[in-house]
Design an enzyme around this catalytic site. Structure first.
Site, PDB file in Angstrom:
ATOM      1  N   VAL A  11       0.707  -1.411   0.116  1.00  0.00           N
ATOM      2  CA  VAL A  11      -0.137  -0.100   0.232  1.00  0.00           C
ATOM      3  C   VAL A  11       0.957   1.388   0.049  1.00  0.00           C
ATOM      4  CG1 VAL A  11      -1.505   1.243   1.260  1.00  0.00           C
ATOM      5  CG2 VAL A  11      -1.894  -1.061   1.097  1.00  0.00           C
ATOM      6  N   ASP A  30      11.120   4.002   5.177  1.00  0.00           N
ATOM      7  CA  ASP A  30      11.066   2.522   5.602  1.00  0.00           C
ATOM      8  C   ASP A  30      12.559   2.333   6.571  1.00  0.00           C
ATOM      9  OD1 ASP A  30      11.452  -0.237   5.494  1.00  0.00           O
ATOM     10  OD2 ASP A  30       9.602  -0.099   4.263  1.00  0.00           O
ATOM     11  N   LYS A  35      16.396  -2.523   1.624  1.00  0.00           N
ATOM     12  CA  LYS A  35      15.078  -2.302   0.908  1.00  0.00           C
ATOM     13  C   LYS A  35      15.120  -0.772   0.507  1.00  0.00           C
ATOM     14  CE  LYS A  35      10.211  -2.627   1.022  1.00  0.00           C
ATOM     15  NZ  LYS A  35       8.938  -2.832   2.160  1.00  0.00           N
ATOM     16  N   THR A 121      -5.163  -0.336   7.011  1.00  0.00           N
ATOM     17  CA  THR A 121      -6.432  -0.970   7.392  1.00  0.00           C
ATOM     18  C   THR A 121      -6.444  -1.096   8.983  1.00  0.00           C
ATOM     19  OG1 THR A 121      -6.619  -1.996   5.309  1.00  0.00           O
ATOM     20  CG2 THR A 121      -8.086  -2.720   7.057  1.00  0.00           C
ATOM     21  N   PHE A 152      -8.331   0.917  -1.651  1.00  0.00           N
ATOM     22  CA  PHE A 152      -9.006  -0.150  -2.180  1.00  0.00           C
ATOM     23  C   PHE A 152      -8.422  -0.777  -3.417  1.00  0.00           C
ATOM     24  CE2 PHE A 152     -12.027   2.955  -0.114  1.00  0.00           C
ATOM     25  CZ  PHE A 152     -12.732   1.946   0.727  1.00  0.00           C
ATOM     26  N   PHE A 249     -16.651 -10.699  -9.037  1.00  0.00           N
ATOM     27  CA  PHE A 249     -16.579 -11.681  -7.785  1.00  0.00           C
ATOM     28  C   PHE A 249     -17.428 -12.903  -7.690  1.00  0.00           C
ATOM     29  CE2 PHE A 249     -14.074  -7.935  -6.785  1.00  0.00           C
ATOM     30  CZ  PHE A 249     -13.093  -8.338  -6.156  1.00  0.00           C
ATOM     31  N   LEU A 250     -17.770 -13.325  -8.814  1.00  0.00           N
ATOM     32  CA  LEU A 250     -18.601 -14.269  -9.042  1.00  0.00           C
ATOM     33  C   LEU A 250     -17.975 -15.507  -9.671  1.00  0.00           C
ATOM     34  CD1 LEU A 250     -22.022 -13.144  -9.611  1.00  0.00           C
ATOM     35  CD2 LEU A 250     -21.157 -14.001  -7.497  1.00  0.00           C
ATOM     36  N   CYS A 260      -5.301  -9.290   2.221  1.00  0.00           N
ATOM     37  CA  CYS A 260      -6.572  -8.221   2.593  1.00  0.00           C
ATOM     38  C   CYS A 260      -7.598  -9.249   3.063  1.00  0.00           C
ATOM     39  CB  CYS A 260      -6.868  -7.216   1.575  1.00  0.00           C
ATOM     40  SG  CYS A 260      -5.624  -5.993   1.385  1.00  0.00           S
ATOM     41  N   LYS A 263      -7.235 -11.604   6.411  1.00  0.00           N
ATOM     42  CA  LYS A 263      -6.973 -10.709   7.434  1.00  0.00           C
ATOM     43  C   LYS A 263      -8.323 -10.025   7.798  1.00  0.00           C
ATOM     44  CE  LYS A 263      -4.157  -7.388   7.130  1.00  0.00           C
ATOM     45  NZ  LYS A 263      -4.769  -5.973   7.179  1.00  0.00           N
TER      46      LYS A 263
END
Length: 441
Positions: A11, A30, A35, A121, A152, A249-250, A260, A263
């Site tokens: 994210v 970070d 990294k 989140t 999202f 999502f079907l 995501c 969790k």
């Protein structure tokens, strides 16, 4: 504006890079020195289509910077985004230790008035907790507001989602702070929905829980289709034509995974439990998903009851295509189950094999190609619908000892598999029996 983003996970890095691409000066912070050095060179530490290209573009245009130093990163920041992880505790709740530490770092190092934006989140009430932590630890006399701005993004299409998203949610107690965050995001051209802080926090969890529910629902329908000889793809298409339901999502398969949905569904169950509400529907969604990952093993065992010593090819290891994310991937459960039953496992994934080697059992072998994995195997299991796998030359299956394919993602057309004389079992669709039927003892 001058923006700092704390955390360069999925994210945080996507947020920082895309904000720089719409014209802001962004410093990503970070604590991982190695990294940070990699990112300074324009190399993304994670696989996401288009991300490295945008990183290099904005680094060269001096809009995107990376550092491990909070004082340096916060020095000119007018807005600070919190985008660190909120991993799952043993009880399913969100671990807020990293978020709380960032709040303390902000209190220590900020030197001017600013807005703190939470991208991570977090459970309902966390943003107000962040405000309290900053207030109690503030070193310099500055004014600040805390805003909830949940993400999202879908792994594998995060850049596209940033510029073509359905909405940007902004939750704030201050209309002035909300207006500033809306202005920051205006160049994305995505509709903005403004609400209060707690509602914004809940929107994120409710959205993911609803999508997870759709996935578990169609998977339950697929299991019924298996038993009544219906075709779940036709069922899903017929359902999705109803505007109240929609087609997204079907798609029946092996359930959801990643960072995501698993969790967040468990976290929302815990949030409900904290206010003495038993979220029975969502508990069912989680249980269905857990069961669905084992479905492909059950289909294999129906056809090949004893897999001890059998060579099983596993195609696709990441939890979904276009990512190297192995979190909650079906391949973990499937390969462990195969090995526990004495099978030899040969696996292939175009991107995720390095991450897979850190997580999967050491007994798993790896192939450098789809063909190499299939060659001389006793059965093929398909776990991830990568384009490379969907576009496979079906003649490769002729090199198997017997062409037996169990597809957990419904990658192939039934008639095409029949024409190639491949025994084919998929999810919620009629099975194809090969004319050269073979019985496994």
């Amino acid at each position: 504006m001058n923006i700092a983003v704390v955390g360069t996970g999925y994210v945080g890095l996507v947020t920082g890079v895309t904000l720089s691409d719409i014209g802001h000066n962004v410093t990503c912070i970070d604590i991982d020195k190695e990294k940070v050095e990699i990112m300074k060179k324009g190399t993304s530490p994670l696989y996401e289509p288009g991300l490295s290209e945008l990183m290099n573009k904005n680094i060269k245009q001096s809009r995107l910077f990376f550092t491990t130093n909070h004082a340096e990163g916060f020095a000119n920041a007018e807005v600070i985004y919190i985008a660190v992880g909120t991993p799952e505790n043993e009880d399913g709740s969100a671990n807020l230790a990293y978020v709380e530490q960032v709040a303390k770092d902000i209190a220590q190092y900020v030197v001017q008035d600013l807005i703190v934006v939470t991208k991570s989140t977090v459970p309902v009430g966390t943003n107000h907790k962040i405000k309290t932590i900053i207030t109690e630890n503030l070193v310099n006399n500055i004014k600040f507001e805390v805003v909830s701005n949940p993400e999202f993004l879908k792994e594998g299409s995060a850049i596209k989602d940033s510029f073509e998203g359905d909405r940007i949610v902004i939750g704030a107690d201050s209309s002035e702070a909300s207006a500033i965050i809306e202005k920051i995001n205006q160049p994305f051209g995505v509709p903005v929905f403004r609400t209060d802080v707690r509602s914004a926090e809940m929107i994120k969890y409710a959205s993911n829980a609803f999508l997870a529910t759709k996935i578990s629902f169609i998977n339950e329908i697929s299991n019924i289709c298996d038993r009544v000889e219906a075709n779940v793809e036709d069922v899903a298409k017929g359902m999705g034509m109803d505007k109240r339901i929609g087609p997204d999502f079907l798609k029946a398969g092996l359930g959801y995974g990643g960072s995501c949905f698993p969790k967040d569904t468990k976290a929302l169950i815990q949030i409900a439990g904290n206010v003495h509400y038993d979220f029975q529907l969502l508990k069912g969604v989680v249980n269905v998903n857990r069961k669905q990952q084992r479905m492909i093993i059950e289909k294999l065992l129906e056809r090949m009851p004893d897999i001890k010593g059998k060579r099983i090819a596993v195609l696709g290891l990441s939890f979904k295509p276009n990512t190297d994310d192995m979190r909650e991937a079906a391949s973990i459960v499937v390969t462990n189950s195969l090995i526990d039953r004495g099978a030899e496992v040969i696996a292939y994934d175009p991107i995720a094999m390095n991450n897979a080697k850190k997580i999967l059992a050491p007994e798993v072998e790896y192939s450098t190609s789809v063909k190499g994995a299939i060659n001389e195997s006793d059965a093929v299991l398909i776990l991830t619908e990568w384009d490379e796998i969907k576009d496979i030359d079906l003649n490769f299956f002729s090199e198997m000892k017997y062409p037996l394919v169990v597809d957990g993602r419904n990658c192939f057309d039934l008639e095409t598999m029949r024409e190639h004389h491949i025994e084919y079992h998929s999810v919620g669709r009629p099975s194809i029996s090969c004319q050269f039927e073979k019985t496994y003892a």
